[in-house]
Design a protein around this motif. Structure first.
Motif, PDB file in Angstrom:
ATOM      1  N   VAL A 207      -5.095   4.212  -2.308  1.00  0.00           N
ATOM      2  CA  VAL A 207      -4.116   3.745  -3.293  1.00  0.00           C
ATOM      3  C   VAL A 207      -2.882   4.628  -3.459  1.00  0.00           C
ATOM      4  O   VAL A 207      -2.108   4.427  -4.402  1.00  0.00           O
ATOM      5  CB  VAL A 207      -4.796   3.552  -4.668  1.00  0.00           C
ATOM      6  N   ASP A 208      -2.653   5.584  -2.550  1.00  0.00           N
ATOM      7  CA  ASP A 208      -1.512   6.485  -2.744  1.00  0.00           C
ATOM      8  C   ASP A 208      -0.330   6.161  -1.824  1.00  0.00           C
ATOM      9  O   ASP A 208       0.616   6.952  -1.738  1.00  0.00           O
ATOM     10  CB  ASP A 208      -1.948   7.933  -2.514  1.00  0.00           C
ATOM     11  N   TYR A 209      -0.357   5.026  -1.128  1.00  0.00           N
ATOM     12  CA  TYR A 209       0.665   4.716  -0.130  1.00  0.00           C
ATOM     13  C   TYR A 209       2.075   4.785  -0.720  1.00  0.00           C
ATOM     14  O   TYR A 209       3.004   5.322  -0.113  1.00  0.00           O
ATOM     15  CB  TYR A 209       0.405   3.338   0.461  1.00  0.00           C
ATOM     16  N   GLU A 210       2.263   4.231  -1.913  1.00  0.00           N
ATOM     17  CA  GLU A 210       3.574   4.219  -2.564  1.00  0.00           C
ATOM     18  C   GLU A 210       3.759   5.382  -3.535  1.00  0.00           C
ATOM     19  O   GLU A 210       4.740   5.419  -4.278  1.00  0.00           O
ATOM     20  CB  GLU A 210       3.774   2.897  -3.294  1.00  0.00           C
ATOM     21  N   ASN A 211       2.793   6.293  -3.538  1.00  0.00           N
ATOM     22  CA  ASN A 211       2.835   7.455  -4.424  1.00  0.00           C
ATOM     23  C   ASN A 211       2.899   7.049  -5.898  1.00  0.00           C
ATOM     24  O   ASN A 211       3.533   7.697  -6.719  1.00  0.00           O
ATOM     25  CB  ASN A 211       4.011   8.385  -4.087  1.00  0.00           C
ATOM     26  N   ASP A 212       2.236   5.946  -6.205  1.00  0.00           N
ATOM     27  CA  ASP A 212       2.122   5.483  -7.587  1.00  0.00           C
ATOM     28  C   ASP A 212       0.678   5.016  -7.758  1.00  0.00           C
ATOM     29  O   ASP A 212       0.394   3.838  -7.928  1.00  0.00           O
ATOM     30  CB  ASP A 212       3.112   4.353  -7.862  1.00  0.00           C
ATOM     31  N   SER A 213      -0.236   5.965  -7.686  1.00  0.00           N
ATOM     32  CA  SER A 213      -1.646   5.652  -7.497  1.00  0.00           C
ATOM     33  C   SER A 213      -2.286   4.922  -8.666  1.00  0.00           C
ATOM     34  O   SER A 213      -3.155   4.063  -8.464  1.00  0.00           O
ATOM     35  CB  SER A 213      -2.419   6.946  -7.211  1.00  0.00           C
ATOM     36  N   VAL A 214      -1.899   5.242  -9.870  1.00  0.00           N
ATOM     37  CA  VAL A 214      -2.501   4.565 -11.028  1.00  0.00           C
ATOM     38  C   VAL A 214      -2.117   3.087 -11.020  1.00  0.00           C
ATOM     39  O   VAL A 214      -2.974   2.206 -11.163  1.00  0.00           O
ATOM     40  CB  VAL A 214      -2.067   5.251 -12.340  1.00  0.00           C
ATOM     41  N   ARG A 215      -0.843   2.814 -10.839  1.00  0.00           N
ATOM     42  CA  ARG A 215      -0.401   1.417 -10.784  1.00  0.00           C
ATOM     43  C   ARG A 215      -1.064   0.668  -9.629  1.00  0.00           C
ATOM     44  O   ARG A 215      -1.577  -0.440  -9.801  1.00  0.00           O
ATOM     45  CB  ARG A 215       1.120   1.351 -10.630  1.00  0.00           C
ATOM     46  N   THR A 216      -1.087   1.290  -8.458  1.00  0.00           N
ATOM     47  CA  THR A 216      -1.661   0.628  -7.290  1.00  0.00           C
ATOM     48  C   THR A 216      -3.152   0.394  -7.468  1.00  0.00           C
ATOM     49  O   THR A 216      -3.668  -0.669  -7.098  1.00  0.00           O
ATOM     50  CB  THR A 216      -1.410   1.472  -6.025  1.00  0.00           C
ATOM     51  N   ALA A 217      -3.880   1.371  -8.013  1.00  0.00           N
ATOM     52  CA  ALA A 217      -5.318   1.203  -8.236  1.00  0.00           C
ATOM     53  C   ALA A 217      -5.590   0.012  -9.144  1.00  0.00           C
ATOM     54  O   ALA A 217      -6.506  -0.791  -8.897  1.00  0.00           O
ATOM     55  CB  ALA A 217      -5.904   2.477  -8.825  1.00  0.00           C
TER      56      ALA A 217
END
Length: 401
Positions: free
Chosen positions: A242-252
């Motif tokens: 979930v860190d591809y866009e470096n916005d892991s909380v949102r992506t998760a």
């Protein structure tokens, strides 16, 4: 899986050694046929055997092998099978006497003598002179990885550690490296080859490459991955990176919602976060609780806690968080000491010795061998004499036929 060796009981230790050797027959190791010719040996050993032959000498010697570091011994089965199958032409392993520590034994542990003997080999020297090089190399490489893995596993305090090192070295060492990591305590490896000797299949979430192949859309990639697993590999747990866009909380959260919408609760088992040590996740930038007060690069406790709270708030209590990227024993111990809600750790190149000495991991694990008896007489260079070790177990060739 390889059981941990018995500590003291001589009968149990002997049974453990021979049970293990029967599970690891010579053909498993696919030894290069050129080993017995000396092609893979330091040339001076080959010339020593040739000189003895030319002089008409073939002394019966005892070679003593010891480690210079403290750690976990691995490579014993492979070393014994080398002596069994790769002697020089005309020599019979039945005439070779081997006493050895066990796979997984601690060596040079606190309170023990330094440079503890791990193996004694007695026989006609011309038959095995050429094997010193490959045997020491096997023990060194396997013990380095087993020792580093044990340090990391102990730091994780019972949480699973995934061996993710195959990409960091030559593909030809994946299988023995994965085996050594298992001796050190890992339960999962990232490639099938790394688990081949102990019957494990590679595990894993998904690489950044999969997300890139779906146009950088982590949700689309994870949904496709879930459909594939359900159709082709139904026993594999679904984890998303979930860190591809470096916005892991949102992506998760986006991934968890999408998987729930299509498949229901309980299908997404975990999310993995692998933020670069050079980046600060977008969810932490400007956060008044931590911004300017803590070091926020990479995967850190604040990011994991924020992700955990966000997932829990929407009912995704069943989605675990797997952390990877730059995890050393000290960082893992810090996470565990602080109760950071991680369910597993992925660790890679540092287990191979590619690490700063300050990490708490070993960069090397050297073994040395010396001749300490010749024709039943003490013989050896100054400082290297025969040393008994009551933990050594004799190899009974009759049990291995």
């Amino acid at each position: 899986m390889i059981d941990q060796p018995p500590a003291d009981d001589a009968t149990a230790r002997a049974a453990h050694l021979h049970d293990g050797l029967r599970r690891f027959p010579p053909e498993l190791f696919q030894f290069d046929a050129r080993i017995r010719t000396g092609w893979l040996s330091d040339r001076y050993f080959v010339r020593t055997a040739s000189t003895l032959r030319h002089a008409g000498r073939d002394p019966v010697v005892t070679m003593q092998v010891f480690a210079k570091q403290a750690g976990v011994l691995a490579g014993v089965y492979e070393a014994v099978r080398l002596f069994q199958t790769q002697l020089a032409e005309g020599y019979d392993p039945a005439d070779l006497r081997i006493r050895t520590l066990l796979e997984g034994d601690a060596v040079n542990a606190a309170g023990s003598d330094a440079w503890e003997p791990v193996m004694h080999i007695t026989g006609c020297y011309r038959g095995f002179a050429h094997l010193e090089t490959p045997v020491l190399g096997v023990l060194a490489r396997r013990s380095l990885i087993a020792s580093n893995t044990r340090i990391v596993v102990d730091a994780a305090a019972g949480k699973p550690v995934i061996f993710m090192a195959p990409r960091h070295d030559d593909w030809r060492v994946q299988t023995p490296d994965g085996y050594a990591a298992q001796i050190g305590g890992v339960q999962s490896v990232s490639s099938d080859a790394a688990g081949a000797w102990w019957g494990a299949r590679g595990v894993g979430t998904m690489p950044h490459a999969m997300i890139a192949a779906f146009g950088g859309d982590t949700v689309a990639a994870t949904l496709a991955f879930a459909r594939y697993l359900r159709g082709e590999e139904p026993g594999v747990q679904l984890m998303s990176l979930v860190d591809y866009e470096n916005d892991s909380v949102r992506t998760a959260l986006e991934v968890a919602r999408a998987i729930r919408a299509e498949f229901g609760d309980g299908v997404l088992s975990a999310v993995r976060v692998d933020t670069s040590e050079r980046l600060i996740d977008a969810s932490l930038i400007g956060d008044p609780e931590v911004w300017g007060r803590a070091r926020l690069t990479g995967v850190n406790s604040y990011l994991v806690r924020k992700m955990r709270a966000a997932l829990d708030a929407e009912g995704f209590h069943y989605v675990g968080i797997v952390a990877s990227g730059g995890f050393t024993p000290s960082k893992i111990r810090r996470f565990e000491g602080e109760g950071v809600p991680v369910v597993a750790y992925g660790v890679g190149s540092s287990l191979l010795g590619h690490s700063d000495p300050a990490s708490g991991l070993l960069n090397d694990f050297d073994f040395t061998a010396d001749l300490v008896r010749v024709d039943d007489r003490p013989e050896g260079k100054i400082g290297r004499t025969f040393r008994e070790n009551p933990r050594l177990v004799p190899v009974d060739w009759a049990q291995l036929i």
